[in-house]
Design a protein around this motif. Sequence first.
Motif, PDB file in Angstrom:
ATOM      1  N   ILE A   1       0.862  -1.186   0.000  1.00  0.00           N
ATOM      2  CA  ILE A   1       0.000   0.000   0.000  1.00  0.00           C
ATOM      3  C   ILE A   1       0.891   1.226   0.000  1.00  0.00           C
ATOM      4  O   ILE A   1       1.701   1.404   0.920  1.00  0.00           O
ATOM      5  N   ARG A   2       0.767   2.037  -1.037  1.00  0.00           N
ATOM      6  CA  ARG A   2       1.692   3.163  -1.196  1.00  0.00           C
ATOM      7  C   ARG A   2       0.959   4.489  -1.368  1.00  0.00           C
ATOM      8  O   ARG A   2       0.222   4.678  -2.338  1.00  0.00           O
ATOM      9  N   ASN A   3       1.161   5.387  -0.405  1.00  0.00           N
ATOM     10  CA  ASN A   3       0.721   6.784  -0.496  1.00  0.00           C
ATOM     11  C   ASN A   3      -0.764   6.941  -0.831  1.00  0.00           C
ATOM     12  O   ASN A   3      -1.151   7.748  -1.669  1.00  0.00           O
ATOM     13  N   ILE A   4      -1.588   6.144  -0.143  1.00  0.00           N
ATOM     14  CA  ILE A   4      -3.030   6.169  -0.397  1.00  0.00           C
ATOM     15  C   ILE A   4      -3.676   7.403   0.244  1.00  0.00           C
ATOM     16  O   ILE A   4      -3.520   7.654   1.441  1.00  0.00           O
ATOM     17  N   SER A   5      -4.390   8.162  -0.586  1.00  0.00           N
ATOM     18  CA  SER A   5      -5.212   9.271  -0.083  1.00  0.00           C
ATOM     19  C   SER A   5      -6.626   9.098  -0.625  1.00  0.00           C
ATOM     20  O   SER A   5      -6.815   8.793  -1.814  1.00  0.00           O
TER      21      SER A   5
ATOM     22  N   ILE B   1      -1.207   7.276   3.149  1.00  0.00           N
ATOM     23  CA  ILE B   1      -0.975   6.073   3.968  1.00  0.00           C
ATOM     24  C   ILE B   1      -0.132   5.058   3.198  1.00  0.00           C
ATOM     25  O   ILE B   1      -0.464   4.695   2.063  1.00  0.00           O
ATOM     26  N   SER B   2       0.930   4.576   3.826  1.00  0.00           N
ATOM     27  CA  SER B   2       1.764   3.518   3.232  1.00  0.00           C
ATOM     28  C   SER B   2       2.077   2.459   4.291  1.00  0.00           C
ATOM     29  O   SER B   2       2.444   2.787   5.423  1.00  0.00           O
ATOM     30  N   PHE B   3       1.889   1.203   3.937  1.00  0.00           N
ATOM     31  CA  PHE B   3       2.355   0.069   4.742  1.00  0.00           C
ATOM     32  C   PHE B   3       2.247  -1.178   3.877  1.00  0.00           C
ATOM     33  O   PHE B   3       1.672  -1.134   2.788  1.00  0.00           O
ATOM     34  N   ASP B   4       2.827  -2.273   4.338  1.00  0.00           N
ATOM     35  CA  ASP B   4       2.713  -3.507   3.558  1.00  0.00           C
ATOM     36  C   ASP B   4       2.201  -4.648   4.440  1.00  0.00           C
ATOM     37  O   ASP B   4       2.150  -4.533   5.664  1.00  0.00           O
ATOM     38  N   VAL B   5       1.794  -5.714   3.760  1.00  0.00           N
ATOM     39  CA  VAL B   5       1.328  -6.931   4.439  1.00  0.00           C
ATOM     40  C   VAL B   5       2.151  -8.079   3.873  1.00  0.00           C
ATOM     41  O   VAL B   5       2.227  -8.254   2.657  1.00  0.00           O
TER      42      VAL B   5
ATOM     43  N   ARG C   1       2.283  -7.707  13.349  1.00  0.00           N
ATOM     44  CA  ARG C   1       2.605  -6.280  13.224  1.00  0.00           C
ATOM     45  C   ARG C   1       1.305  -5.481  13.244  1.00  0.00           C
ATOM     46  O   ARG C   1       0.250  -5.988  12.867  1.00  0.00           O
ATOM     47  N   VAL C   2       1.435  -4.228  13.672  1.00  0.00           N
ATOM     48  CA  VAL C   2       0.269  -3.372  13.836  1.00  0.00           C
ATOM     49  C   VAL C   2       0.551  -2.021  13.180  1.00  0.00           C
ATOM     50  O   VAL C   2       1.629  -1.445  13.376  1.00  0.00           O
ATOM     51  N   VAL C   3      -0.412  -1.517  12.384  1.00  0.00           N
ATOM     52  CA  VAL C   3      -0.334  -0.160  11.858  1.00  0.00           C
ATOM     53  C   VAL C   3      -1.429   0.654  12.548  1.00  0.00           C
ATOM     54  O   VAL C   3      -2.543   0.168  12.748  1.00  0.00           O
TER      55      VAL C   3
END
Length: 265
Positions: free
Chosen positions: A13-17, A29-33, A232-234
């Motif tokens: 997930i990259r730079n979601i607005s 919002i950026s993070f990965d799974v 992991r937690v975001v």
Amino acid sequence: MNAQQTPEVVIDIRNISLRFGGVKALTDISFDVREGELRSIIGPNGAGKSSMLNCINGVYTPQEGSITFRGRTFKGMNSRQVAEMGVARTFQNLALFKGMSVVDNLMTGRNLKMKTNLLQQAFRFPLDWGAADREECEHREFVEKIIDFLEIQAWRKTPVGRLPYGLQKRVDLGRALAMEPQVLLLDEPMAGMNVEEKQDMSRFILDVNEEYGTTIVLIEHDMGVVMDISDRVVVLDYGKKIGDGTPDEVRTNPEVISAYLGASH
């Protein structure tokens, strides 16, 4: 896999607005799974958690950023296309067929796997009788395994609307599992449950993760549950990411502590 190796990224997930008119639901919002992990998204009410899940499974299309699943970008995909890629979802507000039995509700989760069309299944044209019947038997066999796994044998023929809320949530999980997902998105699967029901659901979620090897993305308000079962937690707050890491890293993060100050009672 070597124990030192980091599992591959399944969802990136990259730079979601995401905006609704002038209202910003998510901002950059950026993070990965990663493969096989139990990844939680937490945050106070209105933080943007469900909006994020809706972006991941194609309900919402963000105005900015990208979501990539095993190298394939979700941009402009609808929920069915995402489901066909192996992503299943449960909902905060149950979307079960209340008048149908537990078995029949679980069978609806097999629709994407069925090759005979609805007319063949409904009318059983003589030429198609064997194919449709064989297929239904195979799908029912799979559903029976889920019923055993979730320990709901006693209610298999009961209309879902007659079941206690905790069991309805378990059926909802079962219907998602019937899709044989590679990634399972769980939107507050323990909301409204008592302590015992939460313990049961936590156990089933861990079993799905460990026994089926399913990658899980979980939204949950109960911080105790999240910290116990997550890899992991975001953390989101007002649509922005304020923390990301292991449960220990997140619980000692000053921004996270501040966002939850007074919200844990």
